[in-house]
Design an enzyme around this catalytic site. Structure first.
Site, PDB file in Angstrom:
ATOM      1  N   GLU A 306       0.777  -1.233   0.000  1.00  0.00           N
ATOM      2  CA  GLU A 306       0.000   0.000   0.000  1.00  0.00           C
ATOM      3  C   GLU A 306       0.816   1.294   0.000  1.00  0.00           C
ATOM      4  O   GLU A 306       0.595   2.171   0.828  1.00  0.00           O
ATOM      5  CB  GLU A 306      -0.982  -0.008   1.181  1.00  0.00           C
TER       6      GLU A 306
HETATM    7  C1  ACM Z   1      -2.472  -5.417   3.964  1.00  0.00           C
HETATM    8  O1  ACM Z   1      -3.562  -5.857   4.349  1.00  0.00           O
HETATM    9  N1  ACM Z   1      -2.319  -4.134   3.705  1.00  0.00           N
HETATM   10  C2  ACM Z   1      -1.343  -6.304   3.758  1.00  0.00           C
END
Ligand code: ACM
Length: 663
Positions: A306
């Protein structure tokens, strides 16, 4: 009183099936005639090299047995009614041999394994076999041969979003061992906090943890605790994003000048390390060297998930660097960063694990990809020669049904993988993200569903019967309490508090019929932050509770003409009709309950309609159109979540209300 009625009804339903209560189910199991009777003369002999694991396991085995049976067993008694036979005491590793053979005969028990880890796994199976009859306690005569299907059977616990003290981790390690899981993945750093002491960069835990962090001494003890139970500890230090806490302490690591503020919200904040700065790698080199020495596991998890690209997009320095290096995307920039981190880890003797965003052909093939955005990345990784573990479908924080996780086989739909590629699928991990759990509720989000995931990763892929899984899960769930897991007992405590220390009975009736809304929907109801209460009715409710499934079977039995089911149904529905009065009463002096009034009212009205439907049915009358329309409207309304919970008995109630009358 009301609760008693409910529990008796539930007990009747739960004893419907019997048989093997093992979870995970062994690969080969053959029951035989006879029983090994447990008596106070019971004695155990160890035949194998010294192993601290076996030494402790022996004591714990006796403690659990005597705890369950009330027998005054003596772990130090000499004798050989039971033998633990093994060849080696081994270090933990993804390659370790965990297989065992268990033989219970009338006068003898043998647990045989090549390693001490196999002995631990066999002892857990034996504990699950303990049975009783009017003559006392016994183990059924049986021959078991067992081994894991996958070598990596993990549970991630996020100790950042809500700090989880050592006692939470320890009891969960015990529970993991009980269902033969073998990797505790500690998510130690994130935007909201830095949860481990660093001696080389002390500002990390001093400035960015709000005082909630593990000392290195505590971590060492935890690693030892886990090792004694055959469980590896894999630490995660999530970089380059999810790093606000690092940047609060050391703003120079960031892409923008800062200063950075402690993050109190969730999601994917913008702060991110600057992959163009040499000092970032120097810092991470020293940091990872320190952590590589602290954690003995061959793997370190570097997160890598992310990166939202906002700060990289705002940085002239980053733009300039990318131009100079002919990089066209932030993915390329992150791959450059990951390669450098991988070199650092290698230098310190560690292999890298990362979330599936790190998947890039430039990385060496000893890297493990943790698939979370979809299982395609699992297959893509192993096809490219990487190792991989599956977490997509094992996100237990999303409060999805056990059956969903249970059927999430890492090798399902993998027909086009070669045997070599399949072998590189190492297993999977359940992920307990902690945005919406506290030490008080975390066990109820992990257990018992994770026991079903443990079975998926240990047992034969052919073991997939949902009815039998749920039956065994009900048993294992209760056994986990012996290890201090609070998933059952804390609910009562939370409901008493919600009831303002009045009678929690009406709340107990209602909570058995609901669960927290699934996936990420709770965040649509409230802007949750690290300061939000996690003590409301929704938090006391648990994912996939057993009662609605039992209720559904009861309705089916009634509709097939089962007279006993009819009586039980009427008792239950009458209880639900009246229960609303109790909730209204509670809400008068415990205002926190007010938010569930519409839920309780819906249930009450639906139960009244269902009773009317049963009446009409018994008289052979069909309801008129108006009645049916009103019923449909109520049913539709009852399907909408209230106070972040969903009512799980709407479908069976719908069957009762709308099913046509037989003539
Ligand atoms: C995640 O759930 N951002 C690995």
């Amino acid at each position: 009183m009301k609760k008693t009625v409910m529990l008796i009804l539930l007990a009747c339903l739960l004893t419907a099936g019997d048989g093997v209560n093992l979870m995970p189910l062994p690969w080969k199991i053959k029951f035989q005639e006879g029983k090994f009777r447990l008596s106070e003369g019971f004695a155990l002999k160890v035949e194998g090299p010294f192993s601290p694991r076996v030494k402790l396991a022996r004591l714990r085995f006796f403690k659990r047995l005597s705890g369950r049976t009330g027998l005054f067993l003596n772990p130090e008694a000499e004798g050989d009614s039971m033998i633990l036979l093994y060849q080696k005491h081994i270090p933990l590793s993804p390659e370790m041999d965990e297989s065992y053979v268990l033989r219970v005969g009338k006068g003898k028990i043998l647990v045989k394994a090549s390693t001490d880890i196999g002995i631990l796994r066999g002892l857990e199976t034996l504990l699950q076999l303990l049975s009783a009859d009017e003559d006392g306690y016994f183990f059924p005569a049986v021959q078991i041969e067992d081994h894991p299907r996958f070598p990596w059977r993990g549970l991630l616990i996020d100790v950042v979003r809500h700090f989880m003290p050592m006692e939470v981790l320890k009891r969960n390690i015990d529970a993991m061992a009980a269902v033969k899981m073998n990797v505790l993945h500690l998510h130690l750093t994130d935007d909201q906090g830095f949860r481990i002491e660093s001696k080389v960069y002390p500002r990390l835990h001093q400035v960015a943890s709000d005082g909630n962090y593990f000392t290195q001494e505590e971590i060492k003890k935890l690693i030892k605790y886990a090792d004694l139970r055959g469980i590896r500890v894999v630490p995660e230090f999530d970089v380059p994003a999810h790093t606000t806490s690092w940047l609060v302490a050391y703003p120079a690591l960031g892409t923008l000048p800062g200063p950075y503020k402690k993050e109190r919200n969730y999601g994917t904040p913008d702060p991110v390390m600057d992959p163009t700065k040499k000092l970032v790698y120097k810092f991470l080199d020293r940091f990872f060297r320190e952590m590589a020495r602290l954690f003995p596991d061959p793997y370190i998890h570097i997160g890598g998930d992310e990166v939202n690209g906002v700060h990289w997009g705002e940085s002239r320095r980053v733009a300039e660097f990318m131009r100079k290096h002919h990089m066209e995307s932030f993915e390329e920039l992150q791959a450059y960063f990951n390669l450098k981190i991988n070199k650092i880890l290698k230098k310190h003797g560690k292999a890298m694990v990362g979330w599936d965003e790190i998947l890039n052909p430039a990385l060496p093939r000893n890297v493990v990809i943790q698939s979370w955005r979809g299982r395609e990345s699992l297959y893509s990784a192993v096809k490219q020669g990487f190792y991989a573990i599956l977490s997509s479908g094992f996100y237990i924080d999303l409060c999805q049904p056990t059956s969903f996780h249970y059927l999430n086989d890492p090798l399902w739909e993998s027909q086009d993988l070669t045997p070599e590629e399949k072998k590189r699928v190492l297993g999977g991990e359940a992920t307990m993200w902690a945005e919406l759990v506290s030490p008080e509720t975390v066990d109820s989000r992990i257990w018992p569903r994770t026991a079903a995931i443990a079975e998926r990763l240990w047992s034969s892929p052919e073991v997939r019967d949902l009815g039998d899984m749920y039956r065994r899960l009900g048993v294992v769930s209760q056994e986990l309490e012996e290890l201090g897991i609070t998933h059952i007992k804390n609910q009562g405590m939370m409901l008493r508090r919600l009831a303002g220390y009045g009678d929690p009975g009406p709340l107990e009736v209602l909570v058995a019929l609901v669960q927290p809304i699934q996936v990420y929907k709770r965040h649509e109801f409230h802007d949750y932050t690290v300061f939000s209460p996690l003590t409301r009715f929704v938090d006391a409710s648990v994912p996939d509770p057993p009662f609605p499934r039992e209720f559904s079977s009861l309705v089916d039995a009634y509709l097939k003409g089962d007279g006993a089911a009819e009586e039980r149904l009427k008792t239950l529905l009458t209880l639900w009709v009246k229960n609303h009065e109790g909730i209204v009463e509670l809400s008068r002096f415990s205002p926190v309950v007010k938010e569930i009034l519409p839920l309780s009212e819906s249930l009450s009205r639906l139960a009244a309609l269902a009773l009317q439907a049963m009446e009409m049915r018994s008289r052979g009358e069909a309801p008129d159109k108006e009645w049916l329309e009103a019923g449909k409207a109520l049913l539709e309304k009852a399907r909408e979540p209230v106070a972040e919970v969903e009512l799980l008995v709407v479908s069976p109630l719908e069957k009762l209300i709308l099913s046509p009358v037989k003539n």
